[in-house]
Design an enzyme around this catalytic site. Structure first.
Site, PDB file in Angstrom:
ATOM      1  N   ARG A 135      52.917  43.243  46.616  1.00 38.70           N
ATOM      2  CA  ARG A 135      52.432  44.613  46.448  1.00 38.70           C
ATOM      3  C   ARG A 135      52.998  45.542  47.522  1.00 38.70           C
ATOM      4  O   ARG A 135      53.178  46.740  47.272  1.00 38.70           O
ATOM      5  CB  ARG A 135      50.906  44.636  46.463  1.00 38.70           C
ATOM      6  N   GLY A 167      47.848  40.581  38.556  1.00 40.05           N
ATOM      7  CA  GLY A 167      46.795  39.657  38.955  1.00 40.05           C
ATOM      8  C   GLY A 167      47.298  38.253  39.232  1.00 40.05           C
ATOM      9  O   GLY A 167      48.345  38.048  39.838  1.00 40.05           O
ATOM     10  N   LYS A 185      37.439  33.219  32.044  1.00 43.40           N
ATOM     11  CA  LYS A 185      36.316  33.621  31.195  1.00 43.40           C
ATOM     12  C   LYS A 185      36.755  34.420  29.977  1.00 43.40           C
ATOM     13  O   LYS A 185      37.527  35.365  30.089  1.00 43.40           O
ATOM     14  CB  LYS A 185      35.323  34.462  32.014  1.00 43.40           C
TER      15      LYS A 185
END
Length: 401
Positions: A43, A358, A208
């Site tokens: 980043r 991510g 999830k």
């Protein structure tokens, strides 16, 4: 409305002007390292082109960012000091670091900043006003930040889905522009949500189903194949009536998954084998088993080799690919092969390939996969998903005004 670009700002001229750059320097650190060691500086590298362009054009560049989720007050565990040091190494010159954001240190650093120099202020989230839901409190903090500069540039795509002071309120107070990183992200995501070239394949992983439900709902009608791995696949397998042993399971989402499978038809592709372990550890006993025959008490921690081949086959003729979420616990060597195999298959696609930030982006770098094999690696996993869900992103909305 259109968004004014960094190139437009550079054409207008920035020499002698103070430019506030909102960056996303929310980097991971090696657990337990002392002093703190950055695990992945991707980043920081991503925002370098914008900072270098402004510096070389004669601007005094004031960089602001968040790191982690402190509670609106200073916390040494979330200081940006190690980031400032690495930033300086990558820039090839020291970066002035302020030990606060709107206090005496920051005011002094900004006042002393000369044209062609770069400063980084301490973690924005050490100030309650940054994330406050109270518009007056957030606005007061935005006033203080905006007072530092003549111009605002947002190059923090990973934060544009947050209605925070530095993302949403500051651009209302200054002439505002989008950095190259933000513009490229929006351009790519528009391709994914518009008239995408087909076949269009989406690969989703992670833990999830609930985290990805909205994006599944949004993309299912648009894609040709939806490949599902990671921990979330076990809730889908349970919805098909299979036992999943001790694998991660969202029992409350089983009915939802059954509905998605019914609506998705043959679009949704699930693993046919998994790498199972007797415990969640690198030294666990491991066996590869059919996805429908996970032993009681064993945990599925990666997709198996037959599943990698199945997914690679679905990707072989794709022209558009979006990938978000690892296929297994790639941080542990016995469970990294699935993510590696699928990532390598994506690099062979002749078309637009997008890694949705991510953990997916972290896996690419951690596994040593050549980044040039992907068309685009996003710096914002959450922002990417919300855009694909069809949500308005506050930071983008602010830049359009």
């Amino acid at each position: 409305m259109t968004i004014k670009s960094l190139d437009t700002l550079l054409d207008e001229g920035v020499s002698g002007r103070r430019v506030l750059v909102r960056a996303d320097l929310n980097v991971p650190f090696v657990k337990g390292s002392s002093p703190a060691e950055i695990a992945d500086d991707g980043r920081i590298r991503a925002v370098l082109p914008t900072v270098v362009a402004l510096r070389d054009a004669g601007a005094a560049v004031i960089v602001v960012s968040h790191l982690g989720r402190p509670k609106g007050a200073p916390d040494p565990a979330y200081t940006l000091a190690p980031v400032a040091e690495r930033f300086g190494e990558l820039l090839g010159e020291p970066v002035a670091f302020a030990t606060d954001t709107v206090g005496e240190s920051a005011q002094g650093v900004v006042a002393g900043l000369q044209s062609g120099q770069v400063a980084l202020l301490e973690n924005l989230r050490f100030n309650a006003g940054e994330t406050s839901k109270d518009e007056a409190e957030r606005g007061a903090f935005a006033d203080q930040l905006a007072a530092y500069a003549d111009v605002y540039v947002d190059d923090a795509f990973g934060a544009v889905h947050r209605k925070h002071a530095s993302v949403y309120d500051v651009p209302a107070r200054l002439p505002h522009y989008a950095g190259g990183l933000v513009l490229r992200e929006v351009e790519v995501l528009r391709e994914l949500t518009g008239d995408s070239q087909r076949p269009y394949v989406v690969v989703l992983g992670g833990s999830k189903v609930s985290d990805k439900l909205a994006v599944i709902e949004a993309l299912l009608p648009k894609v040709d194949k939806l490949l599902i791995g990671g921990g979330m696949c076990f809730t889908f397998l349970k919805a098909q009536g299979h036992g999943v042993g001790g694998s991660l399971l969202q029992e409350e989402m089983v009915g939802t998954c059954a509905d998605l499978l019914a609506r998705g038809g043959d679009k949704i592709v699930l693993p046919v084998d998994v790498v199972a372990a007797d415990k969640f550890a690198a030294d666990a006993a491991v066996q590869t088993v059919p996805a429908t025959e996970i032993p009681d008490g064993w945990l599925g921690l990666d997709i198996g080799p037959e599943s990698v081949q199945l997914f690679a086959g679905a990707l072989a003729d794709a022209k558009t690919v979006f990938w978000n979420g690892p296929m297994g616990v790639f941080e542990l060597a016995p469970f990294a092969a699935g993510t590696r195999g699928v990532a390598e298959a994506i690099t062979k696609v002749d078309g637009l390939t997008v890694v949705g930030g991510g953990d997916s982006a972290a896996a690419v770098r951690a596994l040593g996969i050549d980044e040039s094999g992907f068309g685009h690696i996003s710096t914002g996993g959450g922002a990417s998903l919300e855009y694909l869900e069809g949500k308005a992103l506050p930071g983008i909305t602010a830049l359009e005004k």
